[in-house]
Design a protein around this motif. Structure first.
Motif, mmCIF file in Angstrom:
data_model
loop_
_atom_site.group_PDB
_atom_site.id
_atom_site.type_symbol
_atom_site.label_atom_id
_atom_site.label_comp_id
_atom_site.label_asym_id
_atom_site.label_seq_id
_atom_site.Cartn_x
_atom_site.Cartn_y
_atom_site.Cartn_z
ATOM 1 N N GLY A 374 -26.993 21.639 -65.079
ATOM 2 C CA GLY A 374 -26.918 22.761 -64.155
ATOM 3 C C GLY A 374 -26.429 22.257 -62.811
ATOM 4 O O GLY A 374 -25.293 21.794 -62.671
ATOM 5 N N THR A 375 -27.298 22.328 -61.802
ATOM 6 C CA THR A 375 -26.928 21.836 -60.468
ATOM 7 C C THR A 375 -27.650 20.546 -60.099
ATOM 8 O O THR A 375 -27.432 20.019 -59.004
ATOM 9 C CB THR A 375 -27.270 22.904 -59.414
ATOM 10 O OG1 THR A 375 -28.667 23.230 -59.497
ATOM 11 C CG2 THR A 375 -26.437 24.161 -59.631
ATOM 12 N N HIS A 434 -18.924 17.312 -72.749
ATOM 13 C CA HIS A 434 -20.245 17.295 -72.113
ATOM 14 C C HIS A 434 -21.174 16.401 -72.923
ATOM 15 O O HIS A 434 -20.833 15.958 -74.027
ATOM 16 C CB HIS A 434 -20.826 18.715 -72.013
ATOM 17 C CG HIS A 434 -21.087 19.363 -73.338
ATOM 18 N ND1 HIS A 434 -20.108 20.060 -74.037
ATOM 19 C CD2 HIS A 434 -22.202 19.417 -74.116
ATOM 20 C CE1 HIS A 434 -20.616 20.525 -75.166
ATOM 21 N NE2 HIS A 434 -21.892 20.141 -75.241
ATOM 22 N N THR A 443 -22.821 18.111 -67.644
ATOM 23 C CA THR A 443 -21.379 18.143 -67.401
ATOM 24 C C THR A 443 -21.033 17.240 -66.221
ATOM 25 O O THR A 443 -21.895 16.870 -65.420
ATOM 26 C CB THR A 443 -20.916 19.582 -67.114
ATOM 27 O OG1 THR A 443 -21.663 20.110 -66.014
ATOM 28 C CG2 THR A 443 -21.118 20.462 -68.338
ATOM 29 N N TYR A 447 -22.043 22.969 -63.403
ATOM 30 C CA TYR A 447 -21.509 24.117 -64.140
ATOM 31 C C TYR A 447 -19.981 24.050 -64.211
ATOM 32 O O TYR A 447 -19.245 24.935 -63.747
ATOM 33 C CB TYR A 447 -21.968 25.431 -63.506
ATOM 34 C CG TYR A 447 -23.425 25.727 -63.769
ATOM 35 C CD1 TYR A 447 -23.937 25.699 -65.069
ATOM 36 C CD2 TYR A 447 -24.293 26.022 -62.724
ATOM 37 C CE1 TYR A 447 -25.281 25.960 -65.319
ATOM 38 C CE2 TYR A 447 -25.632 26.283 -62.956
ATOM 39 C CZ TYR A 447 -26.127 26.247 -64.259
ATOM 40 O OH TYR A 447 -27.447 26.497 -64.497
ATOM 41 N N GLU A 449 -16.428 24.495 -65.081
ATOM 42 C CA GLU A 449 -15.742 25.599 -65.754
ATOM 43 C C GLU A 449 -14.855 25.122 -66.898
ATOM 44 O O GLU A 449 -14.457 25.908 -67.764
ATOM 45 C CB GLU A 449 -14.906 26.412 -64.751
ATOM 46 C CG GLU A 449 -13.750 25.653 -64.115
ATOM 47 C CD GLU A 449 -14.169 24.885 -62.870
ATOM 48 O OE1 GLU A 449 -13.265 24.440 -62.130
ATOM 49 O OE2 GLU A 449 -15.390 24.721 -62.655
ATOM 50 N N VAL A 453 -20.245 25.347 -71.389
ATOM 51 C CA VAL A 453 -21.566 25.565 -70.810
ATOM 52 C C VAL A 453 -22.196 26.797 -71.462
ATOM 53 O O VAL A 453 -21.579 27.880 -71.434
ATOM 54 C CB VAL A 453 -21.468 25.778 -69.283
ATOM 55 C CG1 VAL A 453 -22.845 26.070 -68.700
ATOM 56 C CG2 VAL A 453 -20.845 24.557 -68.629
ATOM 57 N N VAL A 457 -19.479 30.296 -67.486
ATOM 58 C CA VAL A 457 -19.428 30.110 -66.034
ATOM 59 C C VAL A 457 -18.701 31.311 -65.432
ATOM 60 O O VAL A 457 -17.618 31.701 -65.903
ATOM 61 C CB VAL A 457 -18.709 28.790 -65.675
ATOM 62 C CG1 VAL A 457 -18.615 28.647 -64.166
ATOM 63 C CG2 VAL A 457 -19.442 27.599 -66.280
#
Length: 466
Positions: A374-375, A434, A443, A447, A449, A453, A457
Motif C-alpha cells: 500500500g503506502t 510485484h 509493489t 499503489y 499503477e 494491485v 488503482v
C-alpha cells in the motif's frame, strides 16, 4: 569443552563472584555453585558455601560436584521426544493414544504434553511425590489418578509433572528400553555429560531445608522418583550443564539439530495473563523469559533440598548455570539472568567481521531494495547467509527473514510472516510485477499503477484536496 578463568576481565570475575556471594548469603544457602559460558566455552566457575573460611578447600563444591537439578530433567526428556519426531517415528500432532494407548489422557497431543497444554493436573495424587518413594506409584495410573485432567486439552498453559511422566513412558514404549538407558545412550554419552545421572555419584551435595525463622537446617530426603523420573530425577554438575547449555544454543547433529532446538525454544503454549505480565512463555521443553531487555531461554528446577537454573542469553552468546542445595531461599533463575547480564554488559559480544556473499543469484538480487505494501515502505535485503530480510523503512511494522525453498519462493522464519510464502510475480517479459506475501501485494511504488494491485488503482492518480 575447555575451561579458562582468564578469559574474563578481572572486574567481570569480581562482579560474578560478588553476585553469587550475595545470593548465597541473603538466600541462606548451605552452598551455591555457578558457571558461565561464553562463545561455547566455560569461562568462569564460582562457589560459596557455609563452610567458607571454616574448613579445608577440598570441602568446597566445584564444577564436578553433583546437585539435584529437578525439572531441568524435563528438557532432557524433551530432547528425546524431538529425536523421535526427527526420525519420523512420530509427529508432534499425534495424540498420545496413537503410541501409548490406555493411559486415560490419550487425547492430548505430543506437542501439548511438551508445552504443558495437555490439560493435565500439575501434580500426581497424594502423597506428595517429591518426598515419597516412587514405588508408591508403580503404574502410570498411579501417577495420573482417577481424574487426570484439569482443563480441556490444548486450551491453556498449565504446568504438569505427570505430563512429562507420560512423555518418558512414550520414549520407553517406542524405544523398547527404560527412559534412563535411552537418555544415557542418546544424549548423555554423545555430549560427554559424564557427571549427569539418575542417582547421585560422589562427590555430591546433600539437600537441606533451612528454617525460615532461624539459622538452623534439616536434612531433606532424596527419593528415587520412579515413574516420575522423566519430570525431575536427574543429578548433574555445573560442568555438565555448561556443556548442555552449549548444545541447547548451537545443536549437535549426533543428538539434535540446531533447527529442532530453535523449535524447542520457540514459545508454543498460550501464556496466562500473569505470565504475559512477567514476560514468561514456554516452548517444547524450554522456558522463555524476558529479563529487562534481554530474552533468556532455559529451564529451572527444584526438589526438596535443591534449586537449579540454566539460563541462555542467545543474542549475547552467554549462558549461566546456578545450583544450590536448599529447598528455598536463593532465586537461581534471577541469579542466572544476572550472571548473563553482567558478562554481556561488561564485555559485549564482539561482532564478527562483515563478509560479502561468495556469489549472488541475479534473479534474487533484483528483488533487493524498497517495496511498498500500500503506502507503507519496506526494505528487502539479501544477506550474506543467503536469507531475505524484510523490514519497515520507518517506525514499527512487521518484519521477518525468509529462507529460500529452492523453487524461487521463500518461507518466513519469524513473526507475523512465519511459515508464509514470499514469491515474485513476473510479467510475460520476465520483469517483476510485484511480490506476493501470503496474498499481500508489495509493489515498487506506492499503489503502482503499472502493477497488478488488487482492487485496482484510481485512473486519476494521486492528487491533493480540491
Amino acid at each position: 569443552m575447555t575451561t579458562s578463568q582468564d578469559e574474563l576481565l578481572p572486574g567481570t570475575r569480581r562482579a560474578l563472584a560478588h553476585r553469587i556471594a550475595v545470593a548465597q548469603s541473603e538466600g541462606r544457602a548451605p552452598s551455591l555453585v555457578a558457571a558461565v559460558v561464553r562463545d561455547g566455552r566455560t569461562v568462569w566457575h564460582g562457589a560459596r558455601t557455609s563452610a567458607d573460611g571454616h574448613g579445608p578447600d577440598e570441602n568446597r563444591p566445584d564444577r564436578n560436584t553433583q546437585y539435584r537439578i529437578g525439572s531441568i530433567t524435563k528438557t532432557f526428556t524433551a530432547v528425546l521426544v524431538l529425536r523421535l519426531r526427527d526420525e519420523g517415528v512420530l509427529d508432534l500432532a499425534d495424540p498420545l493414544e496413537k503410541h501409548l494407548p490406555g493411559t486415560g489422557a490419550g487425547e492430548a497431543t505430543v506437542a501439548a504434553l511438551l508445552s504443558h497444554t495437555g490439560g493435565l493436573a500439575a501434580e500426581s495424587p497424594a502423597p506428595w511425590w517429591e518426598r515419597t518413594p516412587g514405588t508408591l506409584r508403580p503404574e502410570l495410573g498411579d501417577v495420573l489418578g482417577e481424574e487426570p485432567r484439569r482443563h480441556p486439552a490444548g486450551r491453556r498453559f498449565h504446568y504438569s509433572n505427570p505430563g512429562y511422566t507420560l512423555l518418558g513412558a512414550l520414549v520407553e514404549e517406542v524405544r523398547g528400553a527404560p527412559w534412563a538407558d535411552v537418555l544415557r545412550r542418546e544424549v548423555l554419552e554423545p555430549l560427554e555429560l559424564n557427571r549427569t545421572s539418575v542417582r547421585p555419584s560422589p562427590p555430591y551435595a546433600d539437600g537441606w531445608a533451612v528454617h525460615p525463622w532461624a539459622d538452623v537446617m534439616l536434612p531433606e530426603p532424596a527419593q528415587d522418583l520412579g515413574r516420575m523420573a522423566p519430570a525431575g530425577q536427574l543429578w548433574s554438575t555445573t560442568g555438565d550443564l555448561a556443556r548442555f547449555a552449549v548444545f541447547l544454543a548451537r545443536g549437535d547433529d549426533r543428538v539434535l539439530s540446531a533447527r529442532s532446538l530453535r523449535e524447542m525454544r520457540t514459545p508454543a503454549a498460550p501464556p496466562e495473563a500473569a505470565d504475559v505480565a512477567s514476560g514468561y512463555a514456554y516452548g517444547l521443553g524450554l522456558e522463555v523469559r524476558r529479563w529487562g531487555e534481554r530474552l533468556v531461554v532455559g529451564h529451572t528446577g527444584s526438589l526438596p533440598g535443591f534449586l537449579a537454573s540454566l539460563s541462555i542469553g542467545l543474542e549475547d552468546d552467554v549462558a549461566a548455570v546456578v545450583l544450590a542445595n536448599c529447598t528455598s531461599g536463593p532465586q537461581p533463575a534471577t541469579v542466572g539472568a544476572d550472571l548473563v547480564r553482567i558478562v554481556a554488559e561488561a564485555e559485549p559480544r564482539m561482532p564478527g567481521p562483515w563478509r560479502p556473499m561468495r556469489e549472488a543469484d541475479p534473479a534474487v538480487l533484483e528483488l533487493a531494495g524498497p517495496w511498498y505494501w500500500g503506502t507503507q515502505g519496506f526494505g528487502l535485503r539479501l544477506t550474506a547467509d543467503g536469507l531475505l530480510a524484510l523490514e519497515p523503512l520507518t517506525g514499527g511494522g512487521r518484519r521477518s527473514r525468509f529462507r529460500a525453498n529452492g523453487d524461487g519462493t521463500w518461507t518466513g522464519l519469524e513473526g507475523y510472516y512465519a511459515g508464509e510464502v514470499l514469491s515474485a510475480v513476473r510479467r510475460a517479459d520476465g520483469s517483476v510485477d510485484h511480490l506476493d506475501l501470503g496474498s499481500f501485494v508489495f509493489t515498487r511504488r506506492p499503489y503502482d499503477e503499472d502493477a497488478s494491485v488488487p482492487g485496482g488503482v484510481d485512473p486519476e492518480g494521486w492528487r491533493g484536496i480540491g
